[in-house]
Design an enzyme around this catalytic site. Structure first.
Site, PDB file in Angstrom:
ATOM      1  N   CYS A  34       0.825  -1.208   0.000  1.00 39.23           N
ATOM      2  CA  CYS A  34       0.000   0.000   0.000  1.00 39.23           C
ATOM      3  C   CYS A  34       0.858   1.256   0.000  1.00 39.23           C
ATOM      4  O   CYS A  34       2.080   1.207   0.205  1.00 39.23           O
ATOM      5  CB  CYS A  34      -0.885   0.059   1.254  1.00 39.23           C
ATOM      6  SG  CYS A  34      -1.957  -1.353   1.513  1.00 39.23           S
ATOM      7  N   ASP A 431      20.336  37.512 -13.255  1.00 36.90           N
ATOM      8  CA  ASP A 431      19.054  37.809 -13.900  1.00 36.90           C
ATOM      9  C   ASP A 431      18.465  39.094 -13.310  1.00 36.90           C
ATOM     10  O   ASP A 431      18.339  39.240 -12.085  1.00 36.90           O
ATOM     11  CB  ASP A 431      18.098  36.638 -13.690  1.00 36.90           C
ATOM     12  CG  ASP A 431      16.771  36.849 -14.375  1.00 36.90           C
ATOM     13  OD1 ASP A 431      16.688  36.562 -15.581  1.00 36.90           O
ATOM     14  OD2 ASP A 431      15.831  37.316 -13.705  1.00 36.90           O
TER      15      ASP A 431
END
Length: 472
Positions: A34, A431
């Site tokens: 599971c 940037d």
């Protein structure tokens, strides 16, 4: 991979969904495995075993739980971000390389012998490449059985099985039902309209879908993709043909509606969709690290789960990055649209291949000569196999080869590594928008000072960069 029993058992005891995909719980008394979050009664510790992959659980003789469907859990974020051979192998297997090229093809891409690669994966994941690919085939087959009316024999080969008998035996072993029984018990809402496959892509909450859709909408390339607030739609180049996909984020799942020209492309299409929305990320781990910085904590508390918008096609993203150098987002989009063949019927078409771009005449590139030559050099390098931009690439090697191309500098190479290769730790401190965002947040905003400050964000600087851009 070593799994700490006590930690895993505590996660199962609390049914913590954050660990879905990190490991799998098998119960010896039932023979079932599971997800950690399965709502079934927590088993006694002496009856439990933990596995690092669903394939390992299947290999040990356990079948998938019918209630929590562990084979459909989100992918492990560890394999998603790791740049070593295991992480690269898992991404390539997820993209269907073993089904198309076999284990020798996978090993060749990674630079190892078949035998050594099998040893590495078995040591880390409890299963070799064949078992891992088999687990994926079983899940692909189940999706096709439950969501289409395609014949079972056709599904067997579309999912990658070598024979109908192999298909039948695998489905029976993994799900304790035959293919025909799976079809009889498929969910009432499972069937899609003719020609489509609709499935749910699980993720780890939270998912800031608004941020993702806004990012894609601002950069949507007409004829290739379209985006509005509820959904994102685009065309894909896949190994056996083209496809269109519509992704609609929802609570705990992203609904994906696929139109494939070849059913064998289902697994690669799903892998690309998960990549696009960064669905295998662990937002709790990411936000937990970044929130330790007071400058980011307020934004994370009010805006959790920001992902890195990724790319379905590495070449497309790289061309976008080069064309977008020193121009606005809208200007880059206009220039890129001119590279595309005209579309008259309003349908979406995949971005051109490397070979098609390399053969375009000069007049098709309505951009400065230097930039045109950069795009052409990129396309030629990808077309001849000198440069690889797929999810299984060696990131350092690919970045080094990108930097050898004319007109490609550190910013462009880093941007491609972040979005096309999935590098979680890219900063791009030069940037301009990132520096503006840093200033708005009260952070150091010169490149040197920002890079020094960002050391505390490792290994999630790509996610911090997204937050800087949003703050700008």
């Amino acid at each position: 991979m070593e799994l700490d029993f006590e930690r895993c058992y505590r996660a199962v005891d609390s049914r913590d969904p954050r660990f879905d995909g990190w490991f799998y719980t098998a119960v010896r008394t039932t023979g079932i495995y599971c997800r950690p979050s399965c709502p079934a009664v927590t088993p006694k510790a002496e009856n439990v075993a933990f596995f690092p992959s669903s394939a390992a659980a299947q290999r040990a003789g356990f079948r998938a739980c019918r209630r929590c469907r562990p084979d459909a859990a989100p992918g492990s974020p560890e394999w998603d971000v790791r740049a070593d051979v295991v992480g690269r192998a898992m991404r390539l297997i997820g993209d269907g390389v073993v089904d198309r090229e076999g284990v020798p093809g996978l090993a060749g891409r990674l630079g190892y012998t078949d035998r050594h690669l099998n040893r590495i994966l078995t040591a880390e994941l409890g299963a070799g490449p064949l078992a891992l690919a088999r687990a994926q085939r079983a899940q692909t087959a189940r999706v096709l059985i439950e969501t289409t009316d395609v014949g079972l024999a056709e599904i067997a080969f579309a999912a990658g099985f070598g024979s109908v008998r192999q298909f039948n035996d695998t489905i029976q072993e993994v799900y304790a039902r035959s293919p025909s029984q799976l079809r009889e018990h498929r969910p009432a809402a499972g069937r899609a309209e003719a020609g489509t496959i609709t499935l749910r892509l699980a993720y780890r909450a939270p998912l800031n879908s608004k941020a993702l859709l806004e990012y894609f909408a601002a950069r949507a390339l007409p004829g290739v993709e379209e985006c509005d607030v509820p959904a994102y739609r685009r065309a894909l180049n896949l190994p056996h043909g083209s496809a269109t996909v519509t992704l609609s984020p929802g609570d705990r799942f992203v609904s994906a509606t696929l139109r494939l020209t070849d059913l064998r492309d289902l697994a690669p299409a799903v892998a690309r969709c998960r990549r696009l929305f960064d669905l295998d990320a662990d937002p709790v781990a990411v936000d937990g690290t970044l929130a330790a910085d007071p400058a980011l904590s307020a934004q994370i508390n009010t805006d959790p789960g920001v992902r890195v918008p990724r790319a379905a096609d590495g070449l497309e993203l790289a061309v976008r990055a080069i064309v977008g150098q020193q121009v606005s987002v809208s200007g880059a989009r206009t220039t890129l649209t001119r590279l595309l063949p005209p579309v008259e019927d309003g349908e979406l078409r995949p971005f051109p291949t490397a070979e098609a771009i390399a053969e375009l005449p000069d007049e098709a590139f309505r951009m400065p000569v230097a930039r045109r030559e950069s795009v052409r050099a990129l396309a030629e390098a990808v077309a001849v196999g000198k440069l690889t931009l797929d999810p299984g690439t060696d990131r350092e090697e690919s970045v080094a080869r990108l930097l050898e191309l004319p007109g490609v500098g550190p910013w462009t190479a880093g941007y491609i590594a972040m979005r096309a290769m999935g590098d979680p730790d890219v900063l791009l401190e030069t940037d301009l928008a990132a520096r503006r965002g840093a200033k708005a947040l009260g952070l150091p905003h010169t490149p040197t000072a920002l890079r020094a400050h960002a050391e505390r964000w490792r290994p999630w600087r790509s996610y911090a960069l997204m937050r800087l851009w949003r703050s700008a």
